[in-house]
Write a protein that holds these residues in place. Sequence first.
Motif, PDB file in Angstrom:
ATOM      1  N   VAL A 192       4.184 -48.273  16.119  1.00 32.76           N
ATOM      2  CA  VAL A 192       3.145 -48.287  17.286  1.00 32.76           C
ATOM      3  C   VAL A 192       3.859 -49.582  17.964  1.00 32.76           C
ATOM      4  CG1 VAL A 192       1.121 -48.661  18.044  1.00 32.76           C
ATOM      5  CG2 VAL A 192       1.539 -46.973  16.461  1.00 32.76           C
ATOM      6  N   LYS A 232      -8.613 -42.365  17.715  1.00 34.20           N
ATOM      7  CA  LYS A 232      -7.719 -41.191  17.726  1.00 34.20           C
ATOM      8  C   LYS A 232      -8.745 -39.767  17.563  1.00 34.20           C
ATOM      9  CE  LYS A 232      -3.816 -42.990  15.717  1.00 34.20           C
ATOM     10  NZ  LYS A 232      -2.783 -42.634  14.743  1.00 34.20           N
ATOM     11  N   ASP A 279       2.483 -33.560  22.578  1.00 32.18           N
ATOM     12  CA  ASP A 279       3.245 -34.383  21.711  1.00 32.18           C
ATOM     13  C   ASP A 279       2.397 -35.710  21.084  1.00 32.18           C
ATOM     14  OD1 ASP A 279       5.415 -33.147  22.510  1.00 32.18           O
ATOM     15  OD2 ASP A 279       5.960 -34.609  24.097  1.00 32.18           O
ATOM     16  N   VAL A 280       1.402 -36.225  21.988  1.00 33.49           N
ATOM     17  CA  VAL A 280       0.679 -37.258  21.586  1.00 33.49           C
ATOM     18  C   VAL A 280      -0.438 -36.566  20.634  1.00 33.49           C
ATOM     19  CG1 VAL A 280      -1.224 -39.029  22.108  1.00 33.49           C
ATOM     20  CG2 VAL A 280       0.608 -38.571  23.440  1.00 33.49           C
ATOM     21  N   TRP A 309      -2.740 -51.350  22.584  1.00 29.24           N
ATOM     22  CA  TRP A 309      -1.759 -50.857  21.568  1.00 29.24           C
ATOM     23  C   TRP A 309      -0.858 -51.605  21.136  1.00 29.24           C
ATOM     24  CZ3 TRP A 309       0.858 -45.860  21.097  1.00 29.24           C
ATOM     25  CH2 TRP A 309       0.095 -44.884  20.820  1.00 29.24           C
ATOM     26  N   PRO A 342       3.168 -33.697  27.176  1.00 27.80           N
ATOM     27  CA  PRO A 342       3.298 -34.949  26.719  1.00 27.80           C
ATOM     28  C   PRO A 342       2.015 -35.175  26.009  1.00 27.80           C
ATOM     29  CG  PRO A 342       3.986 -34.981  28.827  1.00 27.80           C
ATOM     30  CD  PRO A 342       3.572 -33.548  28.762  1.00 27.80           C
ATOM     31  N   THR A 343       0.719 -34.390  26.483  1.00 28.22           N
ATOM     32  CA  THR A 343      -0.326 -34.610  25.753  1.00 28.22           C
ATOM     33  C   THR A 343      -0.312 -33.838  24.435  1.00 28.22           C
ATOM     34  OG1 THR A 343      -1.492 -34.451  27.890  1.00 28.22           O
ATOM     35  CG2 THR A 343      -2.810 -34.258  26.021  1.00 28.22           C
ATOM     36  N   TRP A 366      -9.996 -39.439  21.236  1.00 22.74           N
ATOM     37  CA  TRP A 366      -8.873 -38.788  21.918  1.00 22.74           C
ATOM     38  C   TRP A 366      -9.001 -37.435  21.849  1.00 22.74           C
ATOM     39  CZ3 TRP A 366      -4.458 -36.243  22.082  1.00 22.74           C
ATOM     40  CH2 TRP A 366      -3.457 -36.484  23.420  1.00 22.74           C
ATOM     41  N   SER A 392       7.132 -49.524  20.685  1.00 18.16           N
ATOM     42  CA  SER A 392       7.009 -49.198  21.886  1.00 18.16           C
ATOM     43  C   SER A 392       5.747 -49.678  22.922  1.00 18.16           C
ATOM     44  CB  SER A 392       6.714 -47.626  21.641  1.00 18.16           C
ATOM     45  OG  SER A 392       5.357 -47.659  20.891  1.00 18.16           O
ATOM     46  N   SER A 411       1.208 -36.325  17.176  1.00 14.83           N
ATOM     47  CA  SER A 411       1.343 -37.608  16.371  1.00 14.83           C
ATOM     48  C   SER A 411       0.065 -38.151  15.948  1.00 14.83           C
ATOM     49  CB  SER A 411       1.823 -38.802  17.429  1.00 14.83           C
ATOM     50  OG  SER A 411       0.772 -39.108  18.178  1.00 14.83           O
ATOM     51  N   PHE A 412      -1.279 -37.286  16.261  1.00 15.37           N
ATOM     52  CA  PHE A 412      -2.418 -37.801  15.769  1.00 15.37           C
ATOM     53  C   PHE A 412      -2.902 -36.854  14.611  1.00 15.37           C
ATOM     54  CE2 PHE A 412      -4.338 -40.110  19.622  1.00 15.37           C
ATOM     55  CZ  PHE A 412      -3.434 -41.122  19.587  1.00 15.37           C
TER      56      PHE A 412
END
Length: 150
Positions: free
Chosen positions: A38, A92, A116-117, A64, A113-114, A95, A41, A120-121
Amino acid sequence: MPVNPFVRFFTPDPRHEGVRPVQLWGLRLFYFLMLVFVAPSAWRGLLTHAGAWDPVRAVAIAVWATYPALALFGLFRPLRWLPLMFFTIGYKTIWLAFVAWPLWRVDMLWGTPTGDVAGSFLALPLLAAVVPWGYAWRMYFAWPRKVVNR
């Protein structure tokens, strides 16, 4: 007779108020993962941004960048920095519930893209599993017991 080190790894440790060593090392692992994945980036986003900031996006990137920087302290004192895990689990979960879940219900999440996030969660249950919830309850949520002098 010596105790098997594997068994000791899963046995509550009185030196750490009954928290199992596997939980302490699990917390350290997640603090480390925050630093490795984290922080770079987020800090890259802060340091390479050009032009005026969108204020809401700037807050998100600042948060972040801050929370994984604080994770450095969690590597050395995992129980003291447990509120950082509460924050991570909280944001998380929120979200996933408010952003990912509605898209997943209508089959519009994955391949975006959502998605992908959201992917990761998905380690969130592992993070929740290493939190020593009994300790957390005693230290952060329960009312202190009143000491009675006799």
